[in-house]
Design a protein around this motif. Structure first.
Motif, short mmCIF file in Angstrom:
data_model
loop_
_atom_site.label_atom_id
_atom_site.label_comp_id
_atom_site.label_asym_id
_atom_site.label_seq_id
_atom_site.Cartn_x
_atom_site.Cartn_y
_atom_site.Cartn_z
N ALA A 11 1.57 -3.24 -2.21
CA ALA A 11 0.38 -2.60 -2.78
C ALA A 11 -0.87 -3.38 -2.40
CB ALA A 11 0.51 -2.49 -4.30
N LYS A 12 -0.79 -4.71 -2.45
CA LYS A 12 -1.94 -5.54 -2.07
C LYS A 12 -2.25 -5.42 -0.58
CE LYS A 12 -1.35 -8.86 -5.80
NZ LYS A 12 -0.95 -10.22 -6.19
N VAL A 13 -1.21 -5.34 0.24
CA VAL A 13 -1.40 -5.17 1.68
C VAL A 13 -2.09 -3.84 1.95
CG1 VAL A 13 -0.18 -4.79 3.87
CG2 VAL A 13 0.47 -6.70 2.38
N LYS A 14 -1.69 -2.80 1.25
CA LYS A 14 -2.31 -1.48 1.44
C LYS A 14 -3.79 -1.53 1.07
CE LYS A 14 -2.13 3.40 0.25
NZ LYS A 14 -3.46 3.55 0.74
N VAL A 15 -4.12 -2.15 -0.06
CA VAL A 15 -5.51 -2.27 -0.49
C VAL A 15 -6.31 -3.03 0.57
CG1 VAL A 15 -7.05 -3.34 -2.20
CG2 VAL A 15 -5.05 -2.03 -2.95
N ASP A 18 -6.82 -0.87 3.64
CA ASP A 18 -7.83 0.15 3.39
C ASP A 18 -9.24 -0.44 3.44
OD1 ASP A 18 -5.79 1.99 3.14
OD2 ASP A 18 -5.87 2.06 0.93
N GLU A 19 -9.40 -1.63 2.87
CA GLU A 19 -10.70 -2.30 2.89
C GLU A 19 -11.10 -2.67 4.31
OE1 GLU A 19 -10.75 -5.62 0.18
OE2 GLU A 19 -10.31 -4.34 -1.54
N LEU A 20 -10.15 -3.20 5.08
CA LEU A 20 -10.44 -3.56 6.47
C LEU A 20 -10.84 -2.33 7.28
CD1 LEU A 20 -7.60 -6.12 7.28
CD2 LEU A 20 -10.06 -6.57 7.25
N ARG A 21 -10.13 -1.23 7.09
CA ARG A 21 -10.44 0.00 7.82
C ARG A 21 -11.81 0.54 7.43
NH1 ARG A 21 -8.86 2.05 12.44
NH2 ARG A 21 -7.35 3.66 12.15
N ALA A 22 -12.15 0.46 6.15
CA ALA A 22 -13.45 0.95 5.68
C ALA A 22 -14.58 0.11 6.25
CB ALA A 22 -13.50 0.95 4.15
N ASN A 23 -14.37 -1.19 6.35
CA ASN A 23 -15.40 -2.09 6.84
C ASN A 23 -15.40 -2.23 8.36
OD1 ASN A 23 -16.40 -2.69 4.25
ND2 ASN A 23 -14.81 -4.22 3.95
N ASN A 24 -14.33 -1.87 9.00
CA ASN A 24 -14.19 -1.99 10.45
C ASN A 24 -13.57 -0.72 11.02
OD1 ASN A 24 -14.98 -4.85 10.74
ND2 ASN A 24 -13.17 -5.19 9.48
N PRO A 25 -14.31 0.39 11.02
CA PRO A 25 -13.73 1.64 11.52
C PRO A 25 -13.51 1.56 13.04
CG PRO A 25 -16.08 1.91 11.15
CD PRO A 25 -15.71 0.54 10.64
N PRO A 26 -12.74 2.49 13.58
CA PRO A 26 -12.58 2.53 15.03
C PRO A 26 -13.94 2.71 15.70
CG PRO A 26 -11.10 4.09 13.95
CD PRO A 26 -12.02 3.56 12.90
#
Length: 172
Positions: A11-15, A18-26
């Motif tokens: 669950a922590k890895v998923k959070v 998600d945060e990394l993807r939101a802050n570093n989109p493709p």
């Protein structure tokens, strides 16, 4: 107890993911492939930006195992390079229909093979048909799912055709 710990970590890895993807989109634009498994970038470097970007996409889709995408982009690159050949000689009208649109790939290939302004190599002629086949299956066949070996079988064809068409189009 162990299952709860694993679930909590996941669950922590998923959070975190998600945060990394939101802050570093493709990237907004085509990213660069890390390897050159299909298209050697030295073949396309300095030609046209869109040819270089398609080549990165071909390499990137292969690297990630997205083989249908890879085959479809290979098909698109071949279409693009054929059009470049005809445009470079000022004879694009030969591959356009009555409304000025470029004809389908099968007709582009036939026109390329029979064009008297250049002499396309024997191996490239055969390779064009193989590349069209894998691209068509991946683009149009509902039940065909390309696999790595399907792309691997045509890598020599890709190199042969890409280099030949780049030179015929006077892009290098």
């Amino acid at each position: 107890m162990l299952d709860e710990n694993i679930s909590g970590v996941l669950a922590k890895v998923k959070v975190l993911n998600d945060e990394l993807r939101a802050n570093n989109p493709p990237p907004e634009d085509t990213g660069h492939s890390t390897e050159q498994p299909i298209i050697y970038m030295s073949l396309v470097q300095g030609t046209r930006g869109y040819i270089e970007k398609l080549s990165h996409q071909i390499n990137g889709t292969y690297e990630n195992g997205w083989y249908d995408g890879c085959a479809v982009i290979i098909r698109r690159l071949i279409e693009t390079l054929i059009i470049e050949c005809f445009e470079s000689k000022g004879i694009a009208h030969k591959i356009q229909n009555s409304t000025g649109d470029f004809v389908y790939l099968s007709d582009l290939i036939s026109a390329t093979i029979s064009e008297s302004s250049w002499n396309i190599g024997r191996n490239a002629k055969k390779s064009l048909k193989a590349l069209k086949d894998i691209g068509d299956k991946s683009a149009h066949s509902r039940r065909f799912i390309a696999q790595r070996r399907d792309i691997d079988k045509v890598t020599a064809d890709i190199r042969n055709v890409v280099q030949e068409l780049i030179f015929l189009a006077s892009l290098k």
